[in-house]
Motif scaffolding. Structure first.
Motif, PDB file in Angstrom:
ATOM      1  N   ILE A  71       0.870  -1.173   0.000  1.00 26.59           N
ATOM      2  CA  ILE A  71       0.000   0.000   0.000  1.00 26.59           C
ATOM      3  C   ILE A  71       0.903   1.218   0.000  1.00 26.59           C
ATOM      4  CG2 ILE A  71      -1.737   1.336   1.246  1.00 26.59           C
ATOM      5  CD1 ILE A  71      -2.778  -1.243   2.419  1.00 26.59           C
ATOM      6  N   THR A  72       0.757   2.085  -1.000  1.00 28.14           N
ATOM      7  CA  THR A  72       1.628   3.245  -1.144  1.00 28.14           C
ATOM      8  C   THR A  72       1.102   4.413  -0.314  1.00 28.14           C
ATOM      9  OG1 THR A  72       0.434   4.249  -2.998  1.00 28.14           O
ATOM     10  CG2 THR A  72       2.024   2.501  -3.514  1.00 28.14           C
ATOM     11  N   LEU A  93      -3.005   0.190  -4.011  1.00 25.84           N
ATOM     12  CA  LEU A  93      -2.735  -1.177  -3.597  1.00 25.84           C
ATOM     13  C   LEU A  93      -2.108  -1.948  -4.752  1.00 25.84           C
ATOM     14  CD1 LEU A  93      -3.016  -3.601  -1.640  1.00 25.84           C
ATOM     15  CD2 LEU A  93      -5.335  -3.932  -2.554  1.00 25.84           C
ATOM     16  N   GLY A  94      -0.936  -2.503  -4.487  1.00 25.06           N
ATOM     17  CA  GLY A  94      -0.254  -3.305  -5.496  1.00 25.06           C
ATOM     18  C   GLY A  94      -0.151  -4.745  -5.041  1.00 25.06           C
ATOM     19  N   VAL A  95      -0.560  -5.682  -5.906  1.00 23.63           N
ATOM     20  CA  VAL A  95      -0.424  -7.112  -5.652  1.00 23.63           C
ATOM     21  C   VAL A  95       0.488  -7.675  -6.729  1.00 23.63           C
ATOM     22  CG1 VAL A  95      -1.610  -9.328  -5.435  1.00 23.63           C
ATOM     23  CG2 VAL A  95      -2.742  -7.230  -4.671  1.00 23.63           C
ATOM     24  N   GLY A  96       1.642  -8.179  -6.314  1.00 28.03           N
ATOM     25  CA  GLY A  96       2.615  -8.646  -7.296  1.00 28.03           C
ATOM     26  C   GLY A  96       3.455  -7.520  -7.859  1.00 28.03           C
ATOM     27  N   GLU A 133      -2.216   2.323 -10.607  1.00 27.96           N
ATOM     28  CA  GLU A 133      -3.617   2.663 -10.391  1.00 27.96           C
ATOM     29  C   GLU A 133      -3.982   2.382  -8.938  1.00 27.96           C
ATOM     30  OE1 GLU A 133      -5.317   4.150 -12.601  1.00 27.96           O
ATOM     31  OE2 GLU A 133      -3.998   3.862 -14.337  1.00 27.96           O
ATOM     32  N   ASN A 134      -5.212   2.730  -8.564  1.00 30.23           N
ATOM     33  CA  ASN A 134      -5.652   2.484  -7.194  1.00 30.23           C
ATOM     34  C   ASN A 134      -5.523   1.011  -6.822  1.00 30.23           C
ATOM     35  OD1 ASN A 134      -6.230   5.164  -6.789  1.00 30.23           O
ATOM     36  ND2 ASN A 134      -8.400   4.977  -7.264  1.00 30.23           N
ATOM     37  N   LEU A 135      -5.729   0.130  -7.813  1.00 37.10           N
ATOM     38  CA  LEU A 135      -5.497  -1.299  -7.633  1.00 37.10           C
ATOM     39  C   LEU A 135      -4.788  -1.824  -8.861  1.00 37.10           C
ATOM     40  CD1 LEU A 135      -5.833  -4.087  -6.300  1.00 37.10           C
ATOM     41  CD2 LEU A 135      -8.077  -4.237  -7.405  1.00 37.10           C
TER      42      LEU A 135
END
Length: 246
Positions: A57-58, A63-66, A72-74
């Motif tokens: 979470i920046t 939210l970044g996964v991987g 983007e927001n996700l």
């Protein structure tokens, strides 16, 4: 309580300088960073391989996964081409996705919206050529070969045995020999068992100058299929198929 606090403190490394929290990493790349495999280096930006098991979470709330740098927001990076890495467990086989009035993602497959088109260009007739609908729920093929006639068939790929209403309109042309053109029409209601090839009707499609339009109605799901198929005598019998799913 003190034991639980100690366990949480031991699993997290907190940087008081910038307020970052890292789990399994002493080198958090965001406000909150989980290194799932605990394979990140102590300094620098993790490699793409190392980021594959990370969640970040920046400071901007992204939210970044991987990935540790979500744009983007996700952002989800599955690490596999043509695979989103996102599964909607309760929304399978939806050829079209839409949103409702609240912005919630829903299936766009409705009675009034959504159509998919798949096609097979003219090839030598063979049962090995199978045309699948956009949702993958239905398959069609011709059982004949380049020299022998056959039947147009459907295979239902999911659900239970159920009734289908099938309309067949067939045009049999002159084929260059001066015979009169013929129009054949038939309505069939039949029960179809999933995962079994079934003739659309009992009309033998052996002519080499035929054009069929089938309207297939799944009476349980409400799906409508328009299957247009052609046999043509071009250096041996050729077949072509167009499938629209509504």
């Amino acid at each position: 309580m003190s034991k639980l606090f100690f366990m949480l403190a031991a699993s997290c490394l907190f940087s008081p300088v910038n307020g970052q929290i890292g789990i399994n990493t002493s080198n958090p790349q965001g406000t909150f960073h989980i290194d799932g495999a605990k394979d990140n280096a102590a300094t620098g930006v993790p490699t793409l391989v190392q980021q594959a098991n990370d969640v970040v979470i920046t400071p901007q709330g992204k939210l970044g996964v991987g990935t540790v740098v979500p744009a983007e927001n996700l952002e989800v990076n599955s690490g596999i081409n043509n695979s989103s890495g996102v599964r909607l467990t309760k929304l399978p086989s939806a050829a079209i996705l839409a949103t409702d009035a609240n912005g919630t993602i829903i299936s766009g497959n409705t009675e009034s919206a959504g159509v998919s088109v798949t096609k097979q260009k003219m090839v030598s007739a063979s049962p090995s050529f199978v045309l699948n609908s956009g949702s993958g729920a239905y398959s069609f093929r011709y059982t004949g070969t380049a020299t022998v006639g056959g039947e147009w068939q459907i295979k239902v790929n999911n659900g239970v045995t159920r009734a289908f209403n099938i309309w067949d309109v067939e045009y049999w042309g002159q084929n260059g020999v001066g015979t009169s053109a013929t129009v054949y029409q038939k309505r069939t209601v039949k029960s179809i068992t999933p995962n079994m090839w079934t003739n659309l009707d009992d009309n033998y499609a052996g002519g080499a100058d035929e054009y069929n339009v089938y309207h297939v109605y799944d009476l349980e799901t409400g799906a409508i299929l328009r299957f247009t198929c052609t046999l043509s005598d071009v250096s041996g019998i050729k077949e072509s198929m167009i499938l629209e799913e509504f």
